[in-house]
Design a protein around this motif. Structure first.
Motif, short mmCIF file in Angstrom:
data_model
loop_
_atom_site.label_atom_id
_atom_site.label_comp_id
_atom_site.label_asym_id
_atom_site.label_seq_id
_atom_site.Cartn_x
_atom_site.Cartn_y
_atom_site.Cartn_z
N SER A 172 37.16 46.14 28.50
CA SER A 172 37.64 45.00 27.72
C SER A 172 37.38 43.67 28.42
O SER A 172 37.73 42.62 27.91
CB SER A 172 39.14 45.16 27.43
N GLY A 173 36.77 43.73 29.61
CA GLY A 173 36.45 42.51 30.34
C GLY A 173 37.55 42.05 31.27
O GLY A 173 37.49 40.96 31.83
N GLN A 174 38.59 42.88 31.44
CA GLN A 174 39.69 42.52 32.34
C GLN A 174 39.39 43.01 33.75
O GLN A 174 38.73 44.04 33.94
CB GLN A 174 41.00 43.12 31.86
N ILE A 175 39.91 42.29 34.73
CA ILE A 175 39.73 42.69 36.12
C ILE A 175 40.57 43.94 36.38
O ILE A 175 41.80 43.90 36.30
CB ILE A 175 40.12 41.55 37.08
N ALA A 176 39.89 45.04 36.69
CA ALA A 176 40.57 46.29 37.00
C ALA A 176 40.80 46.41 38.50
O ALA A 176 41.77 47.04 38.93
CB ALA A 176 39.74 47.47 36.51
N ALA A 177 39.92 45.81 39.30
CA ALA A 177 40.07 45.84 40.76
C ALA A 177 39.34 44.67 41.38
O ALA A 177 38.33 44.20 40.85
CB ALA A 177 39.51 47.15 41.32
N ARG A 178 39.88 44.20 42.48
CA ARG A 178 39.26 43.13 43.27
C ARG A 178 39.44 43.49 44.73
O ARG A 178 40.57 43.67 45.19
CB ARG A 178 39.91 41.79 42.98
N MET A 179 38.33 43.64 45.45
CA MET A 179 38.39 44.10 46.85
C MET A 179 37.63 43.14 47.75
O MET A 179 36.46 42.88 47.51
CB MET A 179 37.78 45.50 46.94
N GLU A 180 38.31 42.63 48.75
CA GLU A 180 37.68 41.75 49.74
C GLU A 180 37.35 42.57 50.98
O GLU A 180 38.11 43.45 51.37
CB GLU A 180 38.59 40.59 50.11
N GLY A 181 36.22 42.25 51.60
CA GLY A 181 35.82 42.94 52.82
C GLY A 181 34.90 44.10 52.51
O GLY A 181 34.84 44.58 51.38
N GLY A 182 34.16 44.52 53.51
CA GLY A 182 33.21 45.61 53.33
C GLY A 182 33.89 46.96 53.22
O GLY A 182 34.97 47.18 53.74
N ARG A 183 33.23 47.88 52.51
CA ARG A 183 33.74 49.25 52.38
C ARG A 183 32.61 50.21 52.07
O ARG A 183 31.49 49.79 51.82
CB ARG A 183 34.85 49.36 51.34
N ASP A 184 32.94 51.47 52.05
CA ASP A 184 32.00 52.52 51.72
C ASP A 184 32.17 52.86 50.25
O ASP A 184 33.16 53.49 49.87
CB ASP A 184 32.25 53.75 52.60
#
Length: 191
Positions: free
Chosen positions: A162-174
């Motif tokens: 629907s275009g909503q933010i489901a997740a926001r993650m700062e920094g590196g990850r696998d």
């Protein structure tokens, strides 16, 4: 003795600078903390969980010169990664993003957008080709809202259908982490 102290001081200084640069790049808004939002299933750092936020009107320009508005991608899950070629954590996570994208090859319900925050299309495209990554490069064609890119890169934003933010993650990850793949599949399978 003085020479030995100088060498030790130089080594400590280099170590300190390297450690800071590897922690995160680009401290854009120093008043905010690194956090992960709305990540019940995408949880490597479950600091903050909030109600989904509607994506602002945002658009990006691709390598082909065409502009993609996020509003035109409704009905698809959108994986947006904000990065730069000079950012060590961005470069470190790039192979896992490439593998993640490969795992969804042929799936028309998910879109990957790699946003060069420096707007250096030629440099970022060359970086992708040089490393044999199959990741589409874009540059901002509108202002990037702070809901998307706050205090550091790399930052990844995942939008639901629907275009909503489901997740926001700062920094590196696998991004080959099975929890992330599972969460993306759940978003893709949702109505």
């Amino acid at each position: 003795m003085k020479m030995q102290f100088k060498k030790m001081a130089v080594r400590f200084g280099l170590f300190f600078i390297t450690a800071i640069s590897l922690a995160a790049c680009g401290n854009i808004d120093k008043g905010k903390e690194n956090k992960v939002e709305n990540t019940d299933a995408i949880a490597e750092e479950p600091d903050t969980v909030e109600t989904p936020v509607a994506a602002s009107p945002v658009s990006f320009k691709g390598e082909d010169g065409k502009t993609v508005a996020l509003g035109s991608l409704k009905g698809k899950v959108v994986f947006i990664n904000f990065w730069a070629t000079w950012c060590p954590p961005c470069i470190q996570e790039m192979p896992s993003i490439n593998e993640l994208k490969k795992s969804f090859k042929g799936n028309q319900d998910i879109v990957f957008l790699m946003i060069d925050v420096d707007s250096e299309m030629e440099k970022s495209s060359a970086f992708m080709k040089e490393n044999s990554y199959d990741l589409p490069v874009y540059i901002p064609a509108s202002e990037i809202p702070s809901d998307f890119l706050g205090s550091a890169i790399p930052t990844t934003v995942i939008l639901d259908k629907s275009g909503q933010i489901a997740a926001r993650m700062e920094g590196g990850r696998d991004y080959t982490n099975p929890d992330i793949v599972k969460a993306l599949n759940e978003l893709i399978d949702s109505k």
